[in-house]
Enzyme design. Structure first.
Site, PDB file in Angstrom:
ATOM      1  N   TYR A 152      -1.907   0.954  10.430  1.00 20.40           N
ATOM      2  CA  TYR A 152      -2.012   0.315   9.240  1.00 20.40           C
ATOM      3  C   TYR A 152      -0.639   0.763   8.362  1.00 20.40           C
ATOM      4  CZ  TYR A 152      -3.747  -0.910   4.495  1.00 20.40           C
ATOM      5  OH  TYR A 152      -3.673  -1.329   3.134  1.00 20.40           O
TER       6      TYR A 152
ATOM      7  N   SER B 150       0.869  -1.212   0.243  1.00 21.41           N
ATOM      8  CA  SER B 150      -0.040   0.069  -0.136  1.00 21.41           C
ATOM      9  C   SER B 150       0.793   1.271   0.033  1.00 21.41           C
ATOM     10  CB  SER B 150      -0.860   0.068   1.268  1.00 21.41           C
ATOM     11  OG  SER B 150      -1.641   1.108   1.407  1.00 21.41           O
TER      12      SER B 150
END
Length: 262
Positions: A160, A147
Site C-alpha cells: 500500500y 494517504s
C-alpha cells in the site's frame, strides 16, 4: 440592502448555475461523503464507482448523475468521459484501496498488483481521460486522495505504501507538466479514517480484525472530516493551489504511532 438569501438575483445564482464535479469511488466512505458535500456547495456531481445500485441511490438523493465506472478499464473510463462531456470543473480521484497487510517476504503479488492498478494506473487513466475537459473549464481542479502511507513506510504496509507513494508521484509530476494550464493539481493525504469498508476490505472481510484497527482510539477521523477538507480545497480561489494537505486525528502521530486508551 440585505445580504441574506433571496429567491431571485445574484445570491440565488449559486444554486442555479452549478459547476460539474466527478468523484470516483463514490459508492461509500470518503467518496460518498465528498459527493454529498459538493452537492451542498452547488456542484452537479457525476458519481463514478463499480457498484451501480449504490451510486444510483446517492444520485437520487443529491440530484447527481450515476455512471457505473471501473477505473481499471479503458472502455469504462472512456464512457465516463463521454458522459461528462467537454467541460469539467473538478475531479476528485478517490477510487483506491488497500488489500492485505503482507510483509515483503510474504507478499501476495496479485494483491500488490491490484493496489497499483487502482491507486496509480486507474487514477492516471481517469485523469488522462478527463484532463481536456478540466482545461476547457478555464479553472479546473484535480484533487487526488492519497494517504500518509504515501509519505512514510511501515511494517506490513509496503504494498500500500508503494501504491500511495505512486499516487503522490503522479500528482507532483502532473503539476510540473501542466503548470502552464488553468488546472490546479492537489493531494489530500489522510491518516486514520474510520469508514465502513476500508479496513474490512484490507483485512479480507475479518470484521473483528477491522474493528481492532480503531480499538481504543477515542476520535479517529471519519469520512465527513476528509470530505470537508476536500471541499475547502476545491473552493479556494482559482489562483490558490493547495499542493498537499496531510490530515490525521490528534491521536495519531504517524502511521505506526497511535494513542489508544484503556
Amino acid at each position: 440592502m440585505s445580504s441574506g438569501p433571496r429567491e431571485n438575483g445574484s445570491v440565488a445564482l449559486k444554486n442555479t448555475v452549478s459547476k460539474n464535479a466527478v468523484v470516483t469511488g463514490a459508492s461509500s466512505g470518503i467518496g460518498a461523503a465528498t459527493a454529498r458535500q459538493l452537492a451542498k456547495e452547488g456542484y452537479h456531481v457525476f458519481l463514478a464507482a463499480r457498484r451501480a445500485d449504490r451510486i444510483e441511490a446517492l444520485a437520487a438523493e443529491i440530484g447527481g448523475t450515476a455512471i457505473a465506472t471501473d477505473v481499471t478499464s479503458d472502455d469504462s473510463v472512456a464512457a465516463l468521459a463521454e458522459a461528462v462531456g467537454d467541460r469539467l470543473d473538478l475531479l476528485v480521484n478517490n477510487a483506491g484501496g488497500a488489500f492485505g497487510v503482507d510483509k515483503v517476504a510474504d507478499a501476495d503479488l496479485a494483491k500488490w498488483q491490484a493496489m497499483f492498478e487502482v491507486n496509480v494506473v486507474g487514477l492516471t487513466r481517469v485523469t488522462k481521460a478527463l484532463l481536456p475537459a478540466l482545461i476547457a473549464s478555464g479553472a479546473g481542479a484535480i484533487i487526488n486522495v492519497g494517504s500518509i502511507a504515501g509519505r512514510r513506510a511501515y511494517e506490513g504496509g509496503a504494498g500500500y505504501n508503494a501504491a500511495k507513494f505512486g499516487t503522490r508521484a503522479v500528482t507532483e509530476a502532473l503539476r510540473l507538466e501542466i503548470v502552464d494550464q488553468p488546472v490546479r493539481i492537489m493531494e489530500i493525504a489522510p491518516g486514520m479514517v474510520q469508514t465502513e469498508e476500508f479496513s474490512l476490505v484490507r483485512l479480507g472481510g475479518d470484521k473483528a480484525a477491522a474493528d481492532a484497527v480503531y480499538q481504543g482510539v477515542a476520535d479517529p477521523l471519519v469520512a465527513e472530516d476528509i470530505a470537508d477538507a476536500i471541499v475547502w480545497m476545491a473552493t479556494r480561489p482559482a489562483h490558490v493551489n493547495i499542493d498537499e494537505l496531510v490530515i490525521k486525528p490528534r491521536a495519531q502521530a504517524a502511521p505506526h504511532k497511535v494513542h489508544r486508551e484503556g
